[in-house]
Each structure stands twice: as C-alpha cells, then as structure tokens.
Design a protein around this motif. Structure first.
Motif, PDB file in Angstrom:
ATOM      1  N   SER A  67       0.555  -1.254   0.293  1.00  0.00           N
ATOM      2  CA  SER A  67      -0.255   0.144  -0.126  1.00  0.00           C
ATOM      3  C   SER A  67       0.943   0.989   0.029  1.00  0.00           C
ATOM      4  O   SER A  67       0.561   2.231  -0.765  1.00  0.00           O
ATOM      5  CB  SER A  67      -0.925   0.074   1.211  1.00  0.00           C
ATOM      6  N   TRP A  97      -8.938   3.748   0.124  1.00  0.00           N
ATOM      7  CA  TRP A  97      -9.399   2.565  -0.468  1.00  0.00           C
ATOM      8  C   TRP A  97      -8.037   1.733  -0.414  1.00  0.00           C
ATOM      9  O   TRP A  97      -8.127   0.461  -0.345  1.00  0.00           O
ATOM     10  CB  TRP A  97      -9.825   2.637  -1.751  1.00  0.00           C
ATOM     11  N   SER A 101      -7.667  -1.756   1.632  1.00  0.00           N
ATOM     12  CA  SER A 101      -7.532  -3.057   1.121  1.00  0.00           C
ATOM     13  C   SER A 101      -6.481  -3.891   1.800  1.00  0.00           C
ATOM     14  O   SER A 101      -6.531  -5.163   1.702  1.00  0.00           O
ATOM     15  CB  SER A 101      -7.178  -2.922  -0.515  1.00  0.00           C
ATOM     16  N   LEU A 156     -17.156  -3.162  -0.386  1.00  0.00           N
ATOM     17  CA  LEU A 156     -16.772  -2.584  -1.554  1.00  0.00           C
ATOM     18  C   LEU A 156     -17.849  -2.503  -2.579  1.00  0.00           C
ATOM     19  O   LEU A 156     -17.871  -1.600  -3.512  1.00  0.00           O
ATOM     20  CB  LEU A 156     -15.711  -3.501  -1.995  1.00  0.00           C
ATOM     21  N   ASP A 174      -7.696   1.728  -8.045  1.00  0.00           N
ATOM     22  CA  ASP A 174      -8.289   0.546  -8.629  1.00  0.00           C
ATOM     23  C   ASP A 174      -7.265  -0.592  -8.886  1.00  0.00           C
ATOM     24  O   ASP A 174      -7.611  -1.673  -8.660  1.00  0.00           O
ATOM     25  CB  ASP A 174      -9.156   0.794 -10.038  1.00  0.00           C
ATOM     26  N   HIS A 176      -4.425  -1.186  -7.302  1.00  0.00           N
ATOM     27  CA  HIS A 176      -4.217  -1.972  -6.159  1.00  0.00           C
ATOM     28  C   HIS A 176      -5.179  -2.888  -5.896  1.00  0.00           C
ATOM     29  O   HIS A 176      -4.933  -4.056  -5.540  1.00  0.00           O
ATOM     30  CB  HIS A 176      -3.839  -0.790  -5.123  1.00  0.00           C
ATOM     31  N   LEU A 177      -6.278  -2.489  -5.693  1.00  0.00           N
ATOM     32  CA  LEU A 177      -7.409  -3.108  -4.982  1.00  0.00           C
ATOM     33  C   LEU A 177      -8.049  -4.565  -6.026  1.00  0.00           C
ATOM     34  O   LEU A 177      -8.355  -5.579  -5.271  1.00  0.00           O
ATOM     35  CB  LEU A 177      -8.655  -2.469  -4.743  1.00  0.00           C
TER      36      LEU A 177
END
Length: 216
Positions: A67, A97, A101, A156, A174, A176-177
């Motif tokens: 992250s 986010w 995550s 989510l 986006d 990353h998640l």
C-alpha cells in the motif's frame, strides 16, 4: 532515476507489478523465491527487515508494504500520468481504499489463504511468513475468514454503487485493489453476489496494462 523492484511470482508483489505496468515506469527487477527462503536472506532483510515482498528501492531508499509503495509511486509518477489524484479530497479517497484494502480486506484474505491446503490455488506458499502448519489450521478459522471477506466485499460493492471505478475515473486505487480482489477470487470465495464488484473487476481486467499481465 534508479528504481529496483523485488518480487516473487504468484504473490502480493503482483499488485506492485500492475502499478508499475500502468505507470509505464522502467525498473530493475529482482526475482525472489519465497519457498527457497530468499526473502529471509541477510541481503534482502537489509532492504525489508520484515522479510516480505514486494519491496522497491528508489534512489537508494527502500520502501516496503504494497500500500505504501502504491501511494508513493502514485505521488511520484502517477499524478502527471492522470492515474493518481493531486493532493486534496480525491487523493484522500484513493488513499482510503488503498489502505483499507491492505489493513482490512487483505488481512482477512491472508487468514483464508493460510487455511487452505498447501499448493492449492491462492494458498500461502511454504516457507512464507504467513504459512501455518497443517496441524494448527481449523475449520472455524477458515469460515471466519470467509465471513470477514464477505463483509468486506459488501462494503466494496456499496462503494462502487453507480461508479465505474472507485473514485470516478480509473486510478491506481483500482489497480491496487483489483489485485487483492482477483486473488480472493482464486480461493474458495464466490464473487457473484457482489455485482458491482464483478463488473468493476471485469473493467479493470480490460485495461491494456492489466490484460497484458494477465495474459503473460
């Protein structure tokens, strides 16, 4: 510019790999074998004393935690590329986010992964810091992990209501998640009850950089 990326295949380093691909940022790549104990060797522990990947070294400074890496690369390379917001509320939304995550969703997913049979899809690799001996695993822990993941997926799904992507336009949040949700989808988790999530995941997978990685 000097940027080195430390990774292992089929690991959370795939998130950083996707971020670098979206940004088109060149880097030197160092492949590690978790099962062989590469992440516990003294040379790597000097870079990340936690003995985990991914890690990057940028201009001589080691940065670890996926992250933190995503947010750092976003700040340095992503704003001009229109893949990360400038400082302000949108930046905060993206950071929210990305942090969630890892702190909440990936924590539950890691517990599920550690409960799965070794060598099954999505399971923790042997010799990983997160590996749990078979005799210490329990069906109760597995079901609790699944329940926690389902709660996260509902959050989510709600966050994506009426949106194509997390903060409106596609961003590294986006990127990353989707890596974490994609990993969850390889385990014993049904994503179909979360239509906003599955639609979003499909759109993420259609990004040229992500599609190329998935095809490789």
């Amino acid at each position: 510019m000097s940027l080195t990326f430390y990774y292992a295949p089929m690991s959370t380093a795939s998130i950083t790999e996707a971020v670098l691909a979206e940004l088109g940022t060149p880097c030197d790549r160092v492949k590690l074998d978790i099962s062989a104990g590469d992440t516990r060797k003294p040379d790597f522990l000097k870079i990340n004393p936690n003995g985990r990947i991914p890690a990057i070294v940028h201009e001589g400074t080691p940065i670890w935690e996926s992250s933190a890496i995503t947010m750092y690369l976003g700040e340095v390379f992503g704003v001009d590329a229109k893949l990360y917001p400038a400082p302000g509320p949108k930046r905060g939304e993206a950071m929210k986010w990305i942090a969630w995550s890892n702190v909440t969703l990936a924590e539950a997913a890691s517990r599920l992964s550690a409960s799965l049979p070794t060598n099954s899809e999505g399971a923790v690799q042997s010799n990983s810091q997160d590996w749990v001996p078979t005799e210490q695993r329990s069906a109760i822990a597995l079901e609790k992990a699944k329940a926690d993941i389902a709660l996260c997926l509902r959050i989510l799904d709600g966050g994506l209501e009426g949106k194509s992507f997390l903060i409106g336009d596609y961003s590294l949040a986006d990127t990353h998640l989707q890596g974490i949700v994609g990993w969850i989808g390889t385990m014993e988790v049904d994503l179909m009850p979360f239509p906003n999530v599955t639609g979003w995941l499909k759109r993420c997978g259609e990004r040229p950089a992500i599609a190329k990685l998935m095809a490789g």
